[in-house]
Design a protein around this motif. Structure first.
Motif, PDB file in Angstrom:
ATOM      1  N   LYS A 207       0.834  -1.199   0.000  1.00 22.30           N
ATOM      2  CA  LYS A 207       0.000   0.000   0.000  1.00 22.30           C
ATOM      3  C   LYS A 207       0.874   1.256   0.000  1.00 22.30           C
ATOM      4  O   LYS A 207       1.799   1.372   0.804  1.00 22.30           O
ATOM      5  N   ALA A 208       0.547   2.195  -0.883  1.00 26.77           N
ATOM      6  CA  ALA A 208       1.325   3.428  -0.959  1.00 26.77           C
ATOM      7  C   ALA A 208       1.153   4.266   0.301  1.00 26.77           C
ATOM      8  O   ALA A 208       2.102   4.883   0.788  1.00 26.77           O
ATOM      9  N   VAL A 209      -0.067   4.289   0.850  1.00 29.12           N
ATOM     10  CA  VAL A 209      -0.359   5.092   2.042  1.00 29.12           C
ATOM     11  C   VAL A 209      -0.516   4.167   3.236  1.00 29.12           C
ATOM     12  O   VAL A 209      -1.374   3.284   3.238  1.00 29.12           O
ATOM     13  N   ARG A 210       0.328   4.365   4.231  1.00 30.13           N
ATOM     14  CA  ARG A 210       0.319   3.529   5.430  1.00 30.13           C
ATOM     15  C   ARG A 210       0.374   4.413   6.668  1.00 30.13           C
ATOM     16  O   ARG A 210       1.113   5.396   6.681  1.00 30.13           O
ATOM     17  N   THR A 211      -0.390   4.051   7.683  1.00 29.44           N
ATOM     18  CA  THR A 211      -0.497   4.899   8.880  1.00 29.44           C
ATOM     19  C   THR A 211      -0.232   4.084  10.140  1.00 29.44           C
ATOM     20  O   THR A 211      -0.716   2.959  10.273  1.00 29.44           O
ATOM     21  N   ASP A 238       2.424  13.999   4.564  1.00 30.52           N
ATOM     22  CA  ASP A 238       2.009  14.724   3.359  1.00 30.52           C
ATOM     23  C   ASP A 238       0.628  15.327   3.547  1.00 30.52           C
ATOM     24  O   ASP A 238       0.375  16.470   3.174  1.00 30.52           O
ATOM     25  N   LEU A 239      -0.301  14.549   4.108  1.00 32.83           N
ATOM     26  CA  LEU A 239      -1.655  15.036   4.392  1.00 32.83           C
ATOM     27  C   LEU A 239      -2.137  14.394   5.683  1.00 32.83           C
ATOM     28  O   LEU A 239      -2.723  13.312   5.676  1.00 32.83           O
ATOM     29  N   PHE A 240      -1.897  15.064   6.798  1.00 30.51           N
ATOM     30  CA  PHE A 240      -2.209  14.476   8.095  1.00 30.51           C
ATOM     31  C   PHE A 240      -3.699  14.199   8.248  1.00 30.51           C
ATOM     32  O   PHE A 240      -4.115  13.183   8.815  1.00 30.51           O
ATOM     33  N   ILE A 241      -4.521  15.121   7.748  1.00 32.08           N
ATOM     34  CA  ILE A 241      -5.966  15.023   8.006  1.00 32.08           C
ATOM     35  C   ILE A 241      -6.628  13.919   7.184  1.00 32.08           C
ATOM     36  O   ILE A 241      -7.781  13.553   7.431  1.00 32.08           O
ATOM     37  N   ASP A 264       0.576  21.517  14.842  1.00 31.88           N
ATOM     38  CA  ASP A 264       0.160  21.896  13.504  1.00 31.88           C
ATOM     39  C   ASP A 264       0.234  20.680  12.590  1.00 31.88           C
ATOM     40  O   ASP A 264       0.884  19.688  12.917  1.00 31.88           O
ATOM     41  N   CYS A 265      -0.427  20.781  11.441  1.00 31.06           N
ATOM     42  CA  CYS A 265      -0.418  19.658  10.501  1.00 31.06           C
ATOM     43  C   CYS A 265      -0.763  20.147   9.097  1.00 31.06           C
ATOM     44  O   CYS A 265      -1.107  21.313   8.894  1.00 31.06           O
ATOM     45  N   THR A 266      -0.675  19.238   8.143  1.00 29.33           N
ATOM     46  CA  THR A 266      -1.041  19.517   6.757  1.00 29.33           C
ATOM     47  C   THR A 266      -2.475  19.076   6.499  1.00 29.33           C
ATOM     48  O   THR A 266      -2.940  18.078   7.055  1.00 29.33           O
ATOM     49  N   PHE A 287      -2.507  25.595  14.014  1.00 28.03           N
ATOM     50  CA  PHE A 287      -2.611  26.052  12.634  1.00 28.03           C
ATOM     51  C   PHE A 287      -2.373  24.887  11.692  1.00 28.03           C
ATOM     52  O   PHE A 287      -1.897  23.822  12.100  1.00 28.03           O
ATOM     53  N   VAL A 288      -2.722  25.095  10.418  1.00 32.48           N
ATOM     54  CA  VAL A 288      -2.534  24.059   9.407  1.00 32.48           C
ATOM     55  C   VAL A 288      -1.814  24.643   8.192  1.00 32.48           C
ATOM     56  O   VAL A 288      -1.821  25.850   7.948  1.00 32.48           O
ATOM     57  N   TRP A 289      -1.196  23.734   7.438  1.00 36.39           N
ATOM     58  CA  TRP A 289      -0.586  24.053   6.146  1.00 36.39           C
ATOM     59  C   TRP A 289      -1.515  23.512   5.067  1.00 36.39           C
ATOM     60  O   TRP A 289      -1.865  22.327   5.090  1.00 36.39           O
ATOM     61  N   MET A 290      -1.904  24.366   4.111  1.00 39.46           N
ATOM     62  CA  MET A 290      -2.843  23.918   3.079  1.00 39.46           C
ATOM     63  C   MET A 290      -2.359  24.354   1.697  1.00 39.46           C
ATOM     64  O   MET A 290      -2.049  25.536   1.480  1.00 39.46           O
ATOM     65  N   GLY A 291      -2.276  23.403   0.788  1.00 40.57           N
ATOM     66  CA  GLY A 291      -1.853  23.702  -0.564  1.00 40.57           C
ATOM     67  C   GLY A 291      -2.926  24.427  -1.347  1.00 40.57           C
ATOM     68  O   GLY A 291      -4.045  23.930  -1.486  1.00 40.57           O
ATOM     69  N   VAL A 292      -2.592  25.616  -1.846  1.00 41.00           N
ATOM     70  CA  VAL A 292      -3.441  26.338  -2.791  1.00 41.00           C
ATOM     71  C   VAL A 292      -2.902  26.116  -4.201  1.00 41.00           C
ATOM     72  O   VAL A 292      -3.639  25.964  -5.160  1.00 41.00           O
TER      73      VAL A 292
END
Length: 481
Positions: A207-211, A238-241, A264-266, A287-292
């Motif tokens: 699996k590419a995404v593993r938690t 990469d994307l915590f949420i 904080d997280c992405t 706070f969060v980091w968000m890609g625009v």
């Protein structure tokens, strides 16, 4: 086996990949030391190699750092016999890097299991050149081996070896923020990111995404808090949420009970749910980091493959603002479009509408092997293969624009973007200000405003303990960029 790990610089961020590799190596009985090039004199680094006499030296290199590290490797080879291994994004995705003089092997993927295995085979005299996930030179031949399976259960891996980082750079001990990763991998296909190729190369290998489990993740944070200074936790997934609701619920409960520090997280805008933000804010989310990426929807979706509307971004920002969560937006300027500066102004206007705490910017960097590199070449924005690569995307663009004034405006807007977002009264003057020949002054403005918002508004620092370091970091970044 004695292993020396080497990377170029820190820029106040812990290199967790190095710490993970060290922990995996030590778990298998290897001795590990670390050299950080930019904080050591050249003589001190050479003396470390002479004194320690490592059997393996492993380098991690991002694009732009690779030339200096390859040159350092050749310098080591001149007086010491060892096995040289390169890993990291550049070595993984730049075709032919294994052919560089002095490089014995390249790790082309996840190294937690395979790097210790390579060391074991070297020490035992076994067929090290057939180690999975490695390209290896032997007797004039290059062996390109298949990828090993990804580690499915991340809870089976040891915690990152932070002590290695802190011994190499004691400033990390005094920094109140520490970095943690709960998830590896990203399912999205943004054209400027290495994940597209990474996921293709690992297809069928797990699996590419593993938690990690919430309990395992919390225990690492808890152990770090008990052992070192920790006042703020930064999640660097990469994307915590992008986790199941049950995971976020369990994490929030355990974090509040056992850690209870701001963090904080992405996030990704179309994954922001108000009920999640309310719950995470109660656990300490600051706070969060968000890609625009871009306010030019056509460029964002057809060139950058963002796969999301501007309205998604506006809605997510409104949710965050309503719930008192700070927002750091991530934007990319200098796109390969007919009118790049006008496209960048659309990004500026979207950020002014979103009203983030800070509008962060990068200049598009067509990393070797990425889909965006192929696109800019096909569209004539990168006419020749680069002979060198910049270390940073914070200064200039690699693309070929129609005029030098286009280049100046794009590179200057990158520096004053965050200031204009926070003071929209400057927006009518953006075109004029971006055309002025004030690159050096704007660089200073960029780092000073970034430092103020990030280290005072978003993540307040202890001036007595960290002030001198971050003042020094300002001058280092000015020199670097």
């Amino acid at each position: 086996m004695k292993v020396l790990l080497v990377y170029k610089h820190t820029v106040s961020i812990e290199r967790l990949a190095i710490a993970c590799l060290s922990a995996a190596l030590k778990e298998k009985g290897n001795e590990v030391r670390l050299a950080i090039v930019d904080i050591m004199s050249r003589e001190a680094i050479l003396e470390m190699v002479r004194e320690y006499r490592p059997a393996v030296i492993g380098y991690t290199a991002m694009t732009g750092e690779h030339d200096d590290l390859a040159a350092l490797n050749r310098e080591f080879k001149a007086f010491h016999e060892f096995f040289a291994v390169f890993g990291g994004p550049h070595a993984t995705f730049f075709p032919g890097f294994i052919e560089e003089d002095g490089i014995d092997a390249v790790c082309t993927g996840e190294g937690d299991v395979v790097f210790p295995e390579l060391c074991r085979r070297l020490e035992a005299g076994e067929d090290y050149w057939l180690t999975p996930t490695f390209e290896v030179k032997r007797d004039g031949e290059v062996f390109k081996n298949e990828k090993a399976h990804l580690v499915d259960d991340l809870d089976t891996l040891p915690f990152p070896d932070r002590e290695l980082l802190y011994q190499a750079d004691p400033q990390f001990l005094r920094n109140s923020t520490k970095f943690f990763m709960a998830t590896r991998g990203c399912p999205y296909k943004c054209s400027y990111c290495f994940n597209v190729n990474y996921n293709k190369e690992y297809k069928g290998k797990g699996k590419a995404v593993r938690t990690r489990s919430p309990e395992h993740f919390i225990r690492e944070i808890e152990e770090t808090k008990n052992k070192y200074l920790l006042e703020h936790v930064s999640m660097v997934d990469d994307l915590f949420i992008l986790k199941p609701r049950w995971w976020l619920e369990e994490f929030a409960k355990l974090y509040k009970e056992r850690i209870n520090l701001p963090w904080d997280c992405t996030v990704r805008a179309n994954a922001v749910r108000e009920e999640d933000i309310i719950m995470l804010k109660e656990s300490g989310l600051r706070f969060v980091w968000m890609g625009v990426e871009s306010g030019d929807e056509e460029a964002a979706n057809n060139i950058l493959d963002r796969a999301m509307s501007n309205q998604h971004l506006i809605d997510a920002a409104d949710i965050l603002r309503r719930n008192g969560v700070g927002l750091y937006t991530l934007n990319i300027l200098g796109l390969p479009v007919d009118n790049p500066f006008e496209s960048d102004l659309k990004t500026l206007d979207l950020n002014i509408r979103i009203k983030p705490t800070y509008g962060g910017t990068s200049i598009l960097y067509p990393y070797p092997g990425s889909p965006i590199e192929r696109y800019v070449k096909a569209q004539g924005f990168l006419k020749d293969d680069p002979t060198s690569f910049p270390e940073t995307y914070k200064r200039s663009s690699m693309l070929d624009f129609k005029s030098e004034m286009d280049r100046r405006r794009i590179e200057n807007l990158h520096k004053i973007f965050g200031l204009i977002v926070n003071f929209p009264i400057l927006r009518p003057a953006a075109h004029f200000l971006s055309g002025l020949p004030l690159a050096g002054f704007y660089r200073a403005v960029y780092y000073l405003w970034y430092g103020y918002v990030y280290k005072i508004k978003l993540q307040p620092m202890n001036w007595r303990r960290e002030g001198l370091y971050f003042i020094g970091l300002f001058f280092r970044m000015m020199k670097k960029s």
